[in-house]
Design an enzyme around this catalytic site. Structure first.
Site, PDB file in Angstrom:
ATOM      1  N   GLN A 212       0.788  -1.111  -0.125  1.00  0.00           N
ATOM      2  CA  GLN A 212      -0.015   0.050   0.060  1.00  0.00           C
ATOM      3  C   GLN A 212       0.905   1.221   0.034  1.00  0.00           C
ATOM      4  OE1 GLN A 212      -3.719  -0.704   0.079  1.00  0.00           O
ATOM      5  NE2 GLN A 212      -2.516  -2.367  -0.812  1.00  0.00           N
ATOM      6  N   GLY A 253     -11.935   2.074   4.329  1.00  0.00           N
ATOM      7  CA  GLY A 253     -10.945   1.325   3.534  1.00  0.00           C
ATOM      8  C   GLY A 253     -10.273   2.127   2.651  1.00  0.00           C
ATOM      9  N   HIS A 254      -9.130   1.503   2.180  1.00  0.00           N
ATOM     10  CA  HIS A 254      -8.015   2.368   1.307  1.00  0.00           C
ATOM     11  C   HIS A 254      -8.586   2.867  -0.070  1.00  0.00           C
ATOM     12  CE1 HIS A 254      -7.134  -1.895  -1.077  1.00  0.00           C
ATOM     13  NE2 HIS A 254      -8.151  -1.528  -1.051  1.00  0.00           N
ATOM     14  N   ASN A 255      -8.148   4.036  -0.399  1.00  0.00           N
ATOM     15  CA  ASN A 255      -8.363   4.916  -1.420  1.00  0.00           C
ATOM     16  C   ASN A 255      -9.905   5.435  -1.639  1.00  0.00           C
ATOM     17  OD1 ASN A 255      -6.600   2.579  -2.904  1.00  0.00           O
ATOM     18  ND2 ASN A 255      -6.070   4.835  -3.205  1.00  0.00           N
ATOM     19  N   SER A 273     -11.991   2.145  -1.831  1.00  0.00           N
ATOM     20  CA  SER A 273     -12.237   2.925  -3.382  1.00  0.00           C
ATOM     21  C   SER A 273     -13.788   3.590  -3.483  1.00  0.00           C
ATOM     22  CB  SER A 273     -12.036   1.967  -4.501  1.00  0.00           C
ATOM     23  OG  SER A 273     -10.447   1.656  -4.424  1.00  0.00           O
TER      24      SER A 273
END
Length: 308
Positions: A212, A253-255, A273
């Site tokens: 990441q 969560g990521h993004n 995302s």
């Protein structure tokens, strides 16, 4: 550390809020010399309590309350005067919020600038002279701490992270490397910014980690509740825009991107995302799957699962 006495005249309190929010039209009815020593709800108020009535459906509680003074809307002016002093303002709940902010400033201990002797600060970290670094905090190389910012005991600020001015980190907050936090934010205990996002590629029945490489960017005036986690992006950053309010035990969560002034209650989960618009509200335990977009101003009820 110095503590305020916590006892104020009604006239003193009203004048102070007027300084903080000059546009508010406020009328104080009754004895302005009356002393207030606490804030509290109508049903448990005593003769030294300032309370508020947010809805006319609680009018009976108003009639029975022992409060020294009650903040009410104009339409409740007469019922309030029957029982005693009143502060009349268009939005009693909002006015009470301003009162709590002012009261908290008065009674909180004075923060002493400086770095506690037990803190570990790398030489290349930049700490503003007005900032306060608590016991056993760790500030890694290249990190920047802004003016009047407080870093609580046992907190960790990673390499090249940035914390803006007038931000408060409670005890045991983790801000990972290269993550950025804006001005006037509040991060409660247990917050983790910048843990790895959940990214793995399948390979013959096993999982291969996807590193990441992004970070987390928190805007200005953001509040993040206890034990909430916001993962760093896989390649781009995870972004929380200005004015967002996150409750306890939320997972972002990521993004993901959370738009300005959106508010989320406890235990909400947002998968990677996802894009949440500005001025949205998400009730407790709401779930939003990844790669989805929520438009601005969308209310999501508690326990709702958004899958498409």
């Amino acid at each position: 550390m110095a503590f305020h006495t916590g006892s104020f005249k009604l006239s003193e309190l009203v004048a102070a809020i007027k300084v903080d929010v000059p546009a508010l039209e406020v009328e104080l009815l009754g004895d302005g010399e009356r002393q207030i020593t606490r804030l509290g709800p109508l049903e448990t108020a005593d003769a030294l309590t300032l309370s508020f009535l947010a809805s006319a459906k609680y009018q009976q509680q108003l009639a029975n309350s022992q409060a020294a003074c009650v903040i009410v809307a104009p339409k409740m002016r007469e019922p309030a005067l029957v029982r005693g002093a009143a502060i009349v303002v268009a939005d009693p709940y909002l006015y009470f919020a301003y009162v709590t902010q002012w009261w908290a400033r008065m009674i909180r201990p004075t923060v002493v600038p400086g770095i506690h002797a037990s803190a570990v600060v790398e030489p290349t970290a930049q700490i503003d002279p007005t900032a306060s670094i608590g016991p056993l905090a760790v500030i890694e190389a290249g990190a920047t701490i802004g003016a009047y910012t407080q870093v609580g005991a046992h907190s960790f600020i990673g390499r090249d992270a940035q914390i803006g001015a007038d931000t408060r980190l409670a005890a045991r907050v983790t801000v990972g490397e290269r993550c950025r936090v804006g001005a006037r934010c509040l991060l409660h205990s247990g917050v983790v910014l910048g843990a790895d996002g959940f990214g793995f590629a399948p390979s013959a029945g096993t999982w291969v980690k996807i590193e990441q490489m992004g970070s987390v960017h928190i805007g200005d005036d953001v509040e993040i509740g206890a034990n909430t986690t916001i993962d760093r992006g896989a390649m781009d950053d995870t972004v929380i825009e200005d004015g967002v309010k996150l409750d306890n035990q939320i997972q972002i969560g990521h993004n993901c991107r959370i738009g300005k002034h959106t508010a989320m209650a406890g235990c909400v989960g947002v998968a990677g995302s996802a894009t949440i618009g500005a001025h949205c509200t998400v009730g407790g335990a709401g779930m939003i799957l990844g790669h989805l977009t929520l438009v601005d101003g969308l209310p999501v009820s508690s326990g709702t699962m958004i899958t498409r």
